[in-house]
Scaffold this motif. Structure first.
Motif, PDB file in Angstrom:
ATOM      1  N   GLU A   1     -47.492  -1.533 -31.394  1.00 47.26           N
ATOM      2  CA  GLU A   1     -48.117  -1.292 -32.680  1.00 47.26           C
ATOM      3  C   GLU A   1     -49.636  -0.581 -32.419  1.00 47.26           C
ATOM      4  OE1 GLU A   1     -48.820  -4.608 -35.660  1.00 47.26           O
ATOM      5  OE2 GLU A   1     -46.485  -5.198 -35.106  1.00 47.26           O
ATOM      6  N   GLN A   2     -49.692   0.412 -32.980  1.00 51.24           N
ATOM      7  CA  GLN A   2     -51.138   1.519 -32.589  1.00 51.24           C
ATOM      8  C   GLN A   2     -51.115   1.464 -31.134  1.00 51.24           C
ATOM      9  OE1 GLN A   2     -53.173  -0.993 -35.231  1.00 51.24           O
ATOM     10  NE2 GLN A   2     -52.254   0.116 -36.835  1.00 51.24           N
ATOM     11  N   ASP A   3     -49.864   1.882 -30.513  1.00 49.83           N
ATOM     12  CA  ASP A   3     -49.770   2.180 -28.955  1.00 49.83           C
ATOM     13  C   ASP A   3     -50.224   0.938 -28.210  1.00 49.83           C
ATOM     14  OD1 ASP A   3     -49.227   4.847 -29.115  1.00 49.83           O
ATOM     15  OD2 ASP A   3     -51.112   5.711 -29.180  1.00 49.83           O
ATOM     16  N   LYS A   4     -50.295  -0.086 -28.818  1.00 45.21           N
ATOM     17  CA  LYS A   4     -50.464  -1.310 -28.096  1.00 45.21           C
ATOM     18  C   LYS A   4     -49.274  -2.306 -27.888  1.00 45.21           C
ATOM     19  CE  LYS A   4     -54.991  -1.261 -26.641  1.00 45.21           C
ATOM     20  NZ  LYS A   4     -54.896  -0.026 -26.441  1.00 45.21           N
ATOM     21  N   VAL A   5     -49.174  -2.647 -26.845  1.00 48.21           N
ATOM     22  CA  VAL A   5     -47.767  -3.763 -26.657  1.00 48.21           C
ATOM     23  C   VAL A   5     -48.104  -5.105 -27.292  1.00 48.21           C
ATOM     24  CG1 VAL A   5     -46.406  -4.747 -25.166  1.00 48.21           C
ATOM     25  CG2 VAL A   5     -46.764  -2.660 -24.691  1.00 48.21           C
ATOM     26  N   VAL A   6     -47.076  -5.454 -27.932  1.00 48.99           N
ATOM     27  CA  VAL A   6     -47.277  -6.757 -28.929  1.00 48.99           C
ATOM     28  C   VAL A   6     -46.087  -7.652 -28.571  1.00 48.99           C
ATOM     29  CG1 VAL A   6     -47.284  -7.846 -31.246  1.00 48.99           C
ATOM     30  CG2 VAL A   6     -48.232  -5.389 -30.726  1.00 48.99           C
ATOM     31  N   ILE A   7     -46.264  -8.791 -28.361  1.00 46.24           N
ATOM     32  CA  ILE A   7     -45.013  -9.948 -27.766  1.00 46.24           C
ATOM     33  C   ILE A   7     -44.965 -10.601 -29.256  1.00 46.24           C
ATOM     34  CG2 ILE A   7     -44.909 -12.087 -26.934  1.00 46.24           C
ATOM     35  CD1 ILE A   7     -46.300 -11.227 -24.667  1.00 46.24           C
ATOM     36  N   TYR A   8     -43.837 -10.445 -29.871  1.00 48.21           N
ATOM     37  CA  TYR A   8     -43.563 -11.079 -31.138  1.00 48.21           C
ATOM     38  C   TYR A   8     -42.980 -12.611 -30.952  1.00 48.21           C
ATOM     39  CZ  TYR A   8     -44.209  -6.567 -33.065  1.00 48.21           C
ATOM     40  OH  TYR A   8     -44.816  -5.230 -33.304  1.00 48.21           O
ATOM     41  N   ARG A   9     -42.206 -12.683 -29.768  1.00 49.36           N
ATOM     42  CA  ARG A   9     -41.587 -14.139 -29.448  1.00 49.36           C
ATOM     43  C   ARG A   9     -41.915 -14.443 -28.080  1.00 49.36           C
ATOM     44  NH1 ARG A   9     -35.140 -15.280 -30.722  1.00 49.36           N
ATOM     45  NH2 ARG A   9     -34.859 -14.004 -28.867  1.00 49.36           N
ATOM     46  N   TYR A  10     -42.160 -15.493 -27.723  1.00 51.20           N
ATOM     47  CA  TYR A  10     -42.484 -15.906 -26.236  1.00 51.20           C
ATOM     48  C   TYR A  10     -41.042 -16.086 -25.640  1.00 51.20           C
ATOM     49  CZ  TYR A  10     -47.611 -16.896 -26.628  1.00 51.20           C
ATOM     50  OH  TYR A  10     -49.005 -16.748 -26.658  1.00 51.20           O
ATOM     51  N   GLY A  11     -40.860 -16.001 -24.476  1.00 53.01           N
ATOM     52  CA  GLY A  11     -39.710 -16.134 -23.633  1.00 53.01           C
ATOM     53  C   GLY A  11     -39.920 -16.292 -22.232  1.00 53.01           C
ATOM     54  N   THR A  12     -39.067 -16.050 -21.417  1.00 50.77           N
ATOM     55  CA  THR A  12     -39.312 -16.469 -19.806  1.00 50.77           C
ATOM     56  C   THR A  12     -39.841 -15.239 -19.069  1.00 50.77           C
ATOM     57  OG1 THR A  12     -37.171 -15.702 -19.325  1.00 50.77           O
ATOM     58  CG2 THR A  12     -37.697 -18.241 -19.565  1.00 50.77           C
ATOM     59  N   ILE A  13     -40.029 -13.934 -19.955  1.00 52.45           N
ATOM     60  CA  ILE A  13     -40.873 -12.793 -19.470  1.00 52.45           C
ATOM     61  C   ILE A  13     -42.052 -13.109 -20.137  1.00 52.45           C
ATOM     62  CG2 ILE A  13     -41.250 -10.240 -19.285  1.00 52.45           C
ATOM     63  CD1 ILE A  13     -38.555 -11.115 -17.876  1.00 52.45           C
ATOM     64  N   SER A  14     -42.949 -13.590 -19.132  1.00 50.42           N
ATOM     65  CA  SER A  14     -44.362 -14.099 -19.752  1.00 50.42           C
ATOM     66  C   SER A  14     -45.343 -12.753 -19.878  1.00 50.42           C
ATOM     67  CB  SER A  14     -44.968 -14.909 -18.478  1.00 50.42           C
ATOM     68  OG  SER A  14     -45.345 -14.015 -17.434  1.00 50.42           O
ATOM     69  N   PRO A  15     -46.341 -13.119 -20.782  1.00 46.88           N
ATOM     70  CA  PRO A  15     -47.446 -12.177 -20.903  1.00 46.88           C
ATOM     71  C   PRO A  15     -47.951 -11.560 -19.651  1.00 46.88           C
ATOM     72  CG  PRO A  15     -47.735 -14.128 -22.347  1.00 46.88           C
ATOM     73  CD  PRO A  15     -46.721 -14.509 -21.439  1.00 46.88           C
ATOM     74  N   GLU A  16     -48.129 -12.314 -18.607  1.00 52.93           N
ATOM     75  CA  GLU A  16     -48.653 -11.861 -17.418  1.00 52.93           C
ATOM     76  C   GLU A  16     -47.789 -10.883 -16.670  1.00 52.93           C
ATOM     77  OE1 GLU A  16     -49.991 -15.011 -14.744  1.00 52.93           O
ATOM     78  OE2 GLU A  16     -51.031 -13.468 -13.426  1.00 52.93           O
ATOM     79  N   GLN A  17     -46.555 -11.322 -16.755  1.00 49.86           N
ATOM     80  CA  GLN A  17     -45.602 -10.054 -16.116  1.00 49.86           C
ATOM     81  C   GLN A  17     -45.573  -8.817 -16.887  1.00 49.86           C
ATOM     82  OE1 GLN A  17     -42.174 -13.007 -16.405  1.00 49.86           O
ATOM     83  NE2 GLN A  17     -41.304 -11.749 -14.788  1.00 49.86           N
ATOM     84  N   ILE A  18     -45.847  -9.082 -18.245  1.00 54.32           N
ATOM     85  CA  ILE A  18     -45.968  -7.658 -19.015  1.00 54.32           C
ATOM     86  C   ILE A  18     -47.160  -6.921 -18.568  1.00 54.32           C
ATOM     87  CG2 ILE A  18     -46.214  -7.024 -21.461  1.00 54.32           C
ATOM     88  CD1 ILE A  18     -44.072  -9.158 -22.031  1.00 54.32           C
ATOM     89  N   LYS A  19     -48.425  -7.858 -18.434  1.00 56.90           N
ATOM     90  CA  LYS A  19     -49.464  -7.198 -18.205  1.00 56.90           C
ATOM     91  C   LYS A  19     -49.536  -6.433 -16.712  1.00 56.90           C
ATOM     92  CE  LYS A  19     -53.985  -8.816 -16.452  1.00 56.90           C
ATOM     93  NZ  LYS A  19     -54.020  -9.353 -15.020  1.00 56.90           N
ATOM     94  N   ASN A  20     -48.511  -6.860 -15.915  1.00 58.47           N
ATOM     95  CA  ASN A  20     -48.496  -6.374 -14.691  1.00 58.47           C
ATOM     96  C   ASN A  20     -47.982  -5.152 -14.564  1.00 58.47           C
ATOM     97  OD1 ASN A  20     -49.790  -8.626 -13.423  1.00 58.47           O
ATOM     98  ND2 ASN A  20     -47.969  -9.463 -12.645  1.00 58.47           N
ATOM     99  N   ILE A  21     -47.278  -4.662 -15.723  1.00 54.71           N
ATOM    100  CA  ILE A  21     -46.631  -3.354 -15.591  1.00 54.71           C
ATOM    101  C   ILE A  21     -47.335  -2.367 -16.647  1.00 54.71           C
ATOM    102  CG2 ILE A  21     -44.455  -2.101 -16.911  1.00 54.71           C
ATOM    103  CD1 ILE A  21     -43.755  -3.943 -14.458  1.00 54.71           C
ATOM    104  N   ILE A  22     -48.199  -2.983 -17.753  1.00 56.29           N
ATOM    105  CA  ILE A  22     -48.716  -2.087 -18.564  1.00 56.29           C
ATOM    106  C   ILE A  22     -50.107  -1.925 -18.286  1.00 56.29           C
ATOM    107  CG2 ILE A  22     -47.195  -2.346 -20.337  1.00 56.29           C
ATOM    108  CD1 ILE A  22     -49.032  -4.314 -21.790  1.00 56.29           C
ATOM    109  N   GLY A  23     -50.896  -2.986 -17.460  1.00 58.75           N
ATOM    110  CA  GLY A  23     -52.047  -2.715 -17.058  1.00 58.75           C
ATOM    111  C   GLY A  23     -53.179  -3.498 -17.938  1.00 58.75           C
ATOM    112  N   TYR A  24     -52.455  -4.089 -19.094  1.00 61.36           N
ATOM    113  CA  TYR A  24     -53.579  -4.862 -19.767  1.00 61.36           C
ATOM    114  C   TYR A  24     -52.926  -6.051 -20.427  1.00 61.36           C
ATOM    115  CZ  TYR A  24     -51.231  -2.354 -23.807  1.00 61.36           C
ATOM    116  OH  TYR A  24     -50.347  -1.703 -24.603  1.00 61.36           O
TER     117      TYR A  24
END
Ligand code: TXA
Ligand code: MG
Length: 323
Positions: free
Chosen positions: A180-203
């Motif tokens: 959304e507006q070029d920012k990654v949004v988590i809509y449902r938590y799962g076992t791929i954690s916010p931190e793992q996503i941060k490690n790929i996208i940098g924020y």
């Protein structure tokens, strides 16, 4: 209708080709699957689950190339996440093309897509020239199934076939992510954690996971309280002294002074491992339902990593039984 449980991919395929709904194994939870290109088959999924048509379903593919006709180009950031987490417990919301039926997306401009990692399911998907639309294989509002037997208990005589791919190793539903507006949004938590996503996208990704106290905003993100049939309560094990043999207790890990595991006191993970806890949560809820305890008490995990996803499931399970 007789419900068969089997491992034969060709048999599963035969049912799908004729527009039937069957259960399929994924690493997260079992799904109720239909050929996404046959609208009447997709409609059957909703009827069998008793799920409202306003709640869209995920399309499952064998690989990213197979997705091409169904989605517009994947934005670069999401492509990086797809490459990192597929096949796996990860779902992307992407702009759909015209060929995706509105039944699947509930008239949403985006479609949810995922490449699962369960080998049996992947083998089936590989033999098909269409994706499979599949929500979790539970009646609307009930806990998701993590074994072929759970599905059978829910849908015996309602579907012709359950493809048995063993027990679900991840054990809770996929992480759902979009842009959304070029920012990654988590809509449902799962076992791929916010931190793992941060490690790929940098924020740190924005989290719009629908907490049980919030009113749904985005279409499709309807608030559900998946729950055992037994009244379910969150509790703090550390302060607890009155252990009742008629109640079931689900604890994250060992406590001091150590309580022995027993018929009604179960640890999600003896070593306080979040992955193991996720893999066992629904299984234990199912077994506690069968044991017909008067109440179930569950301990929350620390609110970080996969604990966020597990706590979300526990809070939903207990939401309608506030003490
Ligand atoms: O792990 C999983 O994701 C499992 C396995 C079977 O793949 N599937 C699953 O599906 O959990 P389901 O239908 O139980 O949950 C999918 C969630 C729903 O909350 C739905 O509203 C949301 O994804 N969703 C699906 N398509 C969407 C769309 N086009 N736009 C917004 N939300 C969507
Ligand atoms: Mg579900």
């Amino acid at each position: 209708m007789q419900t068969l449980i089997g491992k034969n991919i060709c048999e599963a395929k035969r049912f799908l080709e004729q527009g039937d709904v069957i259960a399929v194994p994924t690493e997260t939870v079992y799904g109720l699957a239909a050929n996404a290109n046959i609208e009447s088959a997709v409609r059957k999924i909703f009827e069998i689950k008793n799920r409202p048509f306003t709640n869209p379903v995920i399309l499952h593919f064998h690989n990213q190339a197979q997705m091409t006709p169904y989605i517009n180009e994947i934005p670069k950031t999401l492509k990086a996440l797809a490459d990192a987490f597929w096949p796996g417990p990860f779902t992307l919301l992407l702009e759909k093309t015209e060929i995706v039926s509105n039944k699947i997306t509930a008239v949403n401009a985006r479609v949810a897509v995922r490449i699962p990692s369960n080998p049996t399911f992947l083998e089936l998907l590989k033999t098909l020239d269409y994706p499979l639309a599949a929500p979790s294989a539970n009646p609307y509002g009930k806990i998701s199934p993590t074994s072929a037997q759970h599905v059978f208990d829910y849908f015996d005589t309602k579907i012709p076939f359950i493809l048995d791919g063993g027990r679900c190793h991840t054990g809770i539903e996929s992480t759902i992510v979009g842009l959304e507006q070029d920012k990654v949004v988590i809509y449902r938590y799962g076992t791929i954690s916010p931190e793992q996503i941060k490690n790929i996208i940098g924020y740190w990704p924005i989290v719009q996971n629908l907490s049980i106290n919030k009113v749904p905003e985005a279409s499709g993100m309807v608030l559900h309280h998946y729950a055992p049939d037994t009244p379910c309560y969150v509790f703090k094990a550390q302060d607890h002294t009155d252990w009742n043999p008629h109640y079931g207790y689900i604890l994250f890990g060992k406590h001091a002074p150590t309580l022995e595991e027993s018929e009604n006191i179960v640890y999600l993970s003896n070593t306080q491992n979040e992955n193991e806890a996720a893999a066992r949560l629904y299984e234990i809820m199912h077994s506690f339902d069968q044991k017909k305890f008067a109440k179930i008490f569950i301990e929350l995990l620390p609110d970080s990593g996969i604990g966020l996803a597990i706590n979300d499931k526990i809070l939903r399970a207990s939401a309608k039984y506030k003490a």
